[in-house]
Design a protein around this motif. Structure first.
Motif, mmCIF file in Angstrom:
data_model
loop_
_atom_site.group_PDB
_atom_site.id
_atom_site.type_symbol
_atom_site.label_atom_id
_atom_site.label_comp_id
_atom_site.label_asym_id
_atom_site.label_seq_id
_atom_site.Cartn_x
_atom_site.Cartn_y
_atom_site.Cartn_z
ATOM 1 N N MET A 1 -6.480 -7.725 0.762
ATOM 2 C CA MET A 1 -6.565 -6.778 1.879
ATOM 3 C C MET A 1 -7.853 -6.998 2.661
ATOM 4 O O MET A 1 -7.868 -7.010 3.894
ATOM 5 C CB MET A 1 -6.525 -5.330 1.373
ATOM 6 C CG MET A 1 -5.145 -4.738 1.147
ATOM 7 S SD MET A 1 -3.962 -4.882 2.514
ATOM 8 C CE MET A 1 -4.766 -4.066 3.854
ATOM 9 N N GLN A 2 -8.942 -7.192 1.903
ATOM 10 C CA GLN A 2 -10.255 -7.425 2.539
ATOM 11 C C GLN A 2 -10.204 -8.696 3.394
ATOM 12 O O GLN A 2 -10.712 -8.726 4.515
ATOM 13 C CB GLN A 2 -11.310 -7.555 1.435
ATOM 14 C CG GLN A 2 -12.738 -7.580 1.938
ATOM 15 C CD GLN A 2 -13.730 -7.939 0.816
ATOM 16 O OE1 GLN A 2 -13.355 -7.972 -0.369
ATOM 17 N NE2 GLN A 2 -14.948 -8.212 1.182
ATOM 18 N N ALA A 3 -9.576 -9.728 2.843
ATOM 19 C CA ALA A 3 -9.491 -11.007 3.558
ATOM 20 C C ALA A 3 -8.712 -10.843 4.858
ATOM 21 O O ALA A 3 -9.091 -11.392 5.901
ATOM 22 C CB ALA A 3 -8.821 -12.051 2.663
ATOM 23 N N HIS A 4 -7.619 -10.082 4.814
ATOM 24 C CA HIS A 4 -6.816 -9.886 6.029
ATOM 25 C C HIS A 4 -7.501 -8.948 7.010
ATOM 26 O O HIS A 4 -7.462 -9.175 8.228
ATOM 27 C CB HIS A 4 -5.422 -9.367 5.653
ATOM 28 C CG HIS A 4 -4.465 -10.472 5.330
ATOM 29 N ND1 HIS A 4 -3.621 -11.029 6.253
ATOM 30 C CD2 HIS A 4 -4.258 -11.152 4.172
ATOM 31 C CE1 HIS A 4 -2.913 -11.991 5.682
ATOM 32 N NE2 HIS A 4 -3.280 -12.086 4.408
ATOM 33 N N LYS B 1 0.844 -1.206 0.000
ATOM 34 C CA LYS B 1 0.000 0.000 0.000
ATOM 35 C C LYS B 1 0.876 1.253 0.000
ATOM 36 O O LYS B 1 0.619 2.209 -0.729
ATOM 37 C CB LYS B 1 -0.878 -0.023 1.264
ATOM 38 C CG LYS B 1 -2.135 0.805 1.186
ATOM 39 C CD LYS B 1 -2.934 0.523 2.450
ATOM 40 C CE LYS B 1 -4.297 1.150 2.399
ATOM 41 N NZ LYS B 1 -5.089 0.763 3.574
ATOM 42 N N GLU B 2 1.925 1.202 0.813
ATOM 43 C CA GLU B 2 2.810 2.378 0.927
ATOM 44 C C GLU B 2 3.540 2.682 -0.376
ATOM 45 O O GLU B 2 3.908 3.830 -0.619
ATOM 46 C CB GLU B 2 3.822 2.154 2.057
ATOM 47 C CG GLU B 2 3.201 2.292 3.444
ATOM 48 C CD GLU B 2 4.141 1.812 4.542
ATOM 49 O OE1 GLU B 2 5.365 1.937 4.369
ATOM 50 O OE2 GLU B 2 3.635 1.299 5.554
ATOM 51 N N ASP C 1 -6.332 -1.069 -5.972
ATOM 52 C CA ASP C 1 -7.242 -2.204 -5.784
ATOM 53 C C ASP C 1 -7.042 -3.318 -6.801
ATOM 54 O O ASP C 1 -7.088 -4.495 -6.477
ATOM 55 C CB ASP C 1 -8.706 -1.722 -5.868
ATOM 56 C CG ASP C 1 -9.116 -1.016 -4.581
ATOM 57 O OD1 ASP C 1 -8.298 -0.999 -3.634
ATOM 58 O OD2 ASP C 1 -10.240 -0.471 -4.533
ATOM 59 N N ASP C 2 -6.862 -2.945 -8.070
ATOM 60 C CA ASP C 2 -6.777 -3.966 -9.116
ATOM 61 C C ASP C 2 -5.362 -4.512 -9.332
ATOM 62 O O ASP C 2 -5.146 -5.382 -10.178
ATOM 63 C CB ASP C 2 -7.295 -3.401 -10.448
ATOM 64 C CG ASP C 2 -8.815 -3.431 -10.487
ATOM 65 O OD1 ASP C 2 -9.403 -4.172 -9.661
ATOM 66 O OD2 ASP C 2 -9.411 -2.717 -11.313
ATOM 67 N N ASP C 3 -4.401 -3.987 -8.598
ATOM 68 C CA ASP C 3 -3.034 -4.504 -8.739
ATOM 69 C C ASP C 3 -2.975 -5.951 -8.257
ATOM 70 O O ASP C 3 -3.812 -6.400 -7.451
ATOM 71 C CB ASP C 3 -2.046 -3.642 -7.941
ATOM 72 C CG ASP C 3 -1.793 -2.310 -8.635
ATOM 73 O OD1 ASP C 3 -2.160 -2.183 -9.821
ATOM 74 O OD2 ASP C 3 -1.237 -1.398 -7.993
ATOM 75 N N ILE C 4 -1.982 -6.651 -8.779
ATOM 76 C CA ILE C 4 -1.868 -8.082 -8.463
ATOM 77 C C ILE C 4 -0.702 -8.300 -7.506
ATOM 78 O O ILE C 4 0.398 -7.786 -7.727
ATOM 79 C CB ILE C 4 -1.696 -8.886 -9.773
ATOM 80 C CG1 ILE C 4 -3.036 -8.906 -10.499
ATOM 81 C CG2 ILE C 4 -1.195 -10.301 -9.497
ATOM 82 C CD1 ILE C 4 -2.999 -9.492 -11.871
ATOM 83 N N PHE D 1 -3.240 -12.715 -5.657
ATOM 84 C CA PHE D 1 -4.562 -12.116 -5.449
ATOM 85 C C PHE D 1 -4.611 -10.694 -5.986
ATOM 86 O O PHE D 1 -3.595 -9.995 -6.022
ATOM 87 C CB PHE D 1 -4.862 -12.045 -3.933
ATOM 88 C CG PHE D 1 -4.654 -13.338 -3.213
ATOM 89 C CD1 PHE D 1 -5.657 -14.291 -3.151
ATOM 90 C CD2 PHE D 1 -3.430 -13.613 -2.609
ATOM 91 C CE1 PHE D 1 -5.455 -15.501 -2.479
ATOM 92 C CE2 PHE D 1 -3.218 -14.812 -1.941
ATOM 93 C CZ PHE D 1 -4.228 -15.761 -1.873
ATOM 94 N N LYS D 2 -5.823 -10.268 -6.294
ATOM 95 C CA LYS D 2 -6.053 -8.837 -6.503
ATOM 96 C C LYS D 2 -5.844 -8.163 -5.145
ATOM 97 O O LYS D 2 -6.276 -8.690 -4.102
ATOM 98 C CB LYS D 2 -7.487 -8.594 -6.991
ATOM 99 C CG LYS D 2 -7.748 -9.040 -8.427
ATOM 100 C CD LYS D 2 -7.505 -7.893 -9.380
ATOM 101 C CE LYS D 2 -7.626 -8.314 -10.840
ATOM 102 N NZ LYS D 2 -8.973 -8.645 -11.260
ATOM 103 N N PHE D 3 -5.196 -7.002 -5.165
ATOM 104 C CA PHE D 3 -4.828 -6.343 -3.909
ATOM 105 C C PHE D 3 -6.046 -6.102 -3.011
ATOM 106 O O PHE D 3 -6.018 -6.367 -1.808
ATOM 107 C CB PHE D 3 -4.110 -5.024 -4.219
ATOM 108 C CG PHE D 3 -3.660 -4.275 -3.008
ATOM 109 C CD1 PHE D 3 -2.731 -4.835 -2.128
ATOM 110 C CD2 PHE D 3 -4.159 -3.014 -2.725
ATOM 111 C CE1 PHE D 3 -2.311 -4.148 -0.999
ATOM 112 C CE2 PHE D 3 -3.745 -2.320 -1.587
ATOM 113 C CZ PHE D 3 -2.824 -2.885 -0.725
ATOM 114 N N SER D 4 -7.149 -5.614 -3.610
ATOM 115 C CA SER D 4 -8.328 -5.298 -2.792
ATOM 116 C C SER D 4 -8.873 -6.548 -2.101
ATOM 117 O O SER D 4 -9.287 -6.495 -0.929
ATOM 118 C CB SER D 4 -9.421 -4.667 -3.657
ATOM 119 O OG SER D 4 -9.728 -5.522 -4.740
#
Lengths: 346, 237
Positions: free
Chosen positions: B176-179, B95-96, B101-104, B170-173
């Motif tokens: 992140m949502q899962a974590h 993220k930093e 969101d759509d990055d892999i 995974f798709k980044f979004s």
């Protein structure tokens, strides 16, 4: 990092090995993109050489026709992403000063005829791997607009360039190429480009293959009707070498040049009486030099050259495992009727 | 953007008396993790690399990046006591450096140095289509289940079983949502990120791995890797 390297370990057997890739100082790391199988690779794969020689060679990574792109460069000579032709032959500087190698300095010959020169896929491992660490002088950059599946024919083109470089042409010469295989076709492409107006006849046995040589006269041997030629290039090789070269001797004008480019495992009996009588010159050429590859990189920029090479891409074989390599070999070995190759890509 | 998140925060507890975590052990005069990272560093499908490593080794890893001229490493973060925390911290690192969101995100164990470019490519292509990918190989041995470690409680059907490897992509979004969904929670039996994505009710697609993409976890694994390298250098077998 590590990578897979594939080697022929005995006739008909290719095995996977783990190879360490280390970018040493003053070298270039290249990702190999496309590779093509040569007749010499097939001979090693099928074991069609003297067993004593083969036992010294195995295990050996095949392939000396390859192109790639630069992924790292410690020399400052290349940019990341530069597309490059991989040169398979080299000789260490120290050997060039030896007495027996001094004639290699002749510009028509070149360093790759030096004793102790090495050739990838013959005297050292070839390019059948994803990454290759190269000396910068063993790479030749080519225009990124040239498709890599066409540029992979560069090594063959370089041999044709080297062969034609050995001939002193007069544009009024009548030239004949003997052979209707892939190297004959490649030599025809280079010759037609460099000498568009010189009279050229190609002799072969397969009318279907001869039909690819569109910008010259083509004949089967039965159609020979007594012409004489000033320059003749033999690209038959194998067991038919003797027949082809003796026909060339018969068809030669007095003082003609005969260039021999076909590889034969057998000793070839020749009509030397007629060679002497006509004062013929026979020159052997199979080894190209860096400057030949540089010439090829320029040639490949020509659309007409690309258009003539494109039909030789019989298929593209995606290599994901050793089984895919077997498939590519099988396709090339079984192809007896079409001029071309089944090129491999990672 | 495709980001490789390299997990190098293991303790090497299964490596016996090694005084350093396994990913720092030298193989062919180079730390094991560097061999792994180099594969991603020269891969044209990877734009940036984030490394999640043990807190006490962050500076050493930064030094190694310079020493081995790794050009794509954009961030080194401190991992945590569990894989889940190390991945989460790595995702914060992504993220930093600007992950969208759509990055892999291609998550890979640093102790799997024989990862092939083909597996990386397949992971990214499959992730573009489905959003979540696991690398697996078919189980070739019969897997036996035992709940008490003494007797067999079940023998699952082998053709339905696979062994998980990495990368997991995974798709980044989504990751992140899962974590975020399990952040600060004790989630039992979670050994990898696909499980967290499955808990969200999202499907995870399979990509074929490779037996050679094994993890160097024990001395036996290290011996296997070194043996393979020796065979590769042998002139005559």
């Amino acid at each position: 990092m590590f990578q897979l390297l594939y080697k022929v370990t005995s006739p008909g057997v290719i095995e996977e090995f783990i190879d360490t890739v280390d970018l040493e100082s003053n070298k270039v790391l290249v990702k190999v993109d496309y590779m093509a199988i040569c007749k010499a690779d097939i001979r090693y794969f099928l074991g069609l050489r003297d067993p004593a020689i083969l036992n010294q060679k195995y295990p050996l990574a095949p392939i000396h026709e390859a192109v790639g792109h630069v992924v790292k460069d410690d020399t400052g000579k290349y940019q990341i992403g530069d597309k490059v032709i991989l040169i398979p032959n080299s000789v260490e500087e120290k050997y060039l000063n030896e007495f027996e190698n001094q004639r290699c300095a002749r510009t028509d010959l070149g360093n790759n005829y030096a004793i102790h020169s090495t050739f990838r896929s013959s005297s050292t491992d070839g390019f059948l791997k994803q990454f290759y660490v190269a000396e910068p002088e063993l790479l030749v950059k080519y225009d990124s607009k040239i498709p890599a599946n066409i540029a992979v024919f560069s090594e063959l083109l370089s041999v044709a360039v080297a062969g034609l470089r050995r001939i002193i042409f007069s544009e009024t010469n009548h030239v004949a190429i003997f052979g209707d295989g892939i190297l004959a076709y490649i030599t025809y492409i280079v010759f037609r480009h460099d000498h568009p107006d010189t009279k050229l006849t190609v002799y072969g046995i397969d009318k279907n293959k001869l039909s690819m040589f569109k910008e010259c006269e083509t004949k089967t041997y039965e159609e020979y009707n007594g012409e004489k030629y000033d320059t003749m290039i033999e690209i038959v090789g194998g067991k038919y070498s003797a027949d082809a070269i003796n026909k060339m001797i018969d068809m030669a004008t007095v003082g003609a040049d005969l260039i021999l480019m076909g590889v034969s495992e057998e000793k070839v009996p020749l009509n030397t009486r007629l060679v002497l009588e006509k004062g013929l010159s026979l020159k052997g050429v199979t080894r190209s030099d860096n400057k030949d590859f540089e010439h090829v990189a320029k040639l490949l920029e020509e659309k007409e050259v690309q258009d003539k090479i494109r039909p030789m891409i019989l298929s593209e074989v995606q290599i994901n495992s050793v089984n895919d390599i077997y498939d590519a070999y099988k396709k090339d070995i079984e192809n007896k009727t079409t001029i071309g190759k089944n090129v491999m890509k990672w | 953007m495709n980001i490789a998140l390299i997990l190098a925060a293991g303790t090497g507890s299964r490596m016996g008396n090694a005084d350093k975590p396994k990913q720092f052990l030298l193989v062919q005069n180079k730390p094991l993790m560097i061999h792994t990272i180099e594969v991603f560093d020269v891969n044209p499908n990877i734009d940036k690399i984030v490394i999640s490593t043990n807190e006490e080794y962050v500076e050493e890893v930064k030094l190694m990046i310079k020493q081995y001229d790794l050009t794509k490493v954009a961030k080194v973060v401190a991992g945590g006591a569990t894989r889940q925390i190390s991945v989460y911290n790595g995702l914060q690192g992504c993220k930093e450096i600007g992950a969208k969101d759509d990055d892999i995100i291609v998550i890979h164990d640093s102790a799997r140095p024989l990862i092939s470019p083909r597996i990386i490519k397949d992971n990214i292509e499959c992730c573009k289509a489905y959003g979540a990918v696991d690398t697996v190989i078919k189980a070739t041995d019969t897997i036996v289940k035992s709940e008490d470690s003494e007797t067999i409680s079940d023998i699952p059907v082998r053709k339905e079983l696979y062994q998980g490897q990495t990368p997991q992509t995974f798709k980044f979004s989504l990751i992140m949502q899962a974590h975020d969904a399990v952040k600060n929670k004790e989630v039992p039996n979670v050994t990898d990120d696909t499980k967290l994505v499955l808990l969200l009710g999202h499907k995870v697609h399979l990509v074929e791995g490779d037996k050679l993409n094994f993890k160097i976890t024990t001395f036996d694994d290290l011996m296997m890797l070194k043996a393979l390298l020796k065979i590769g250098k042998a002139e005559v077998l």
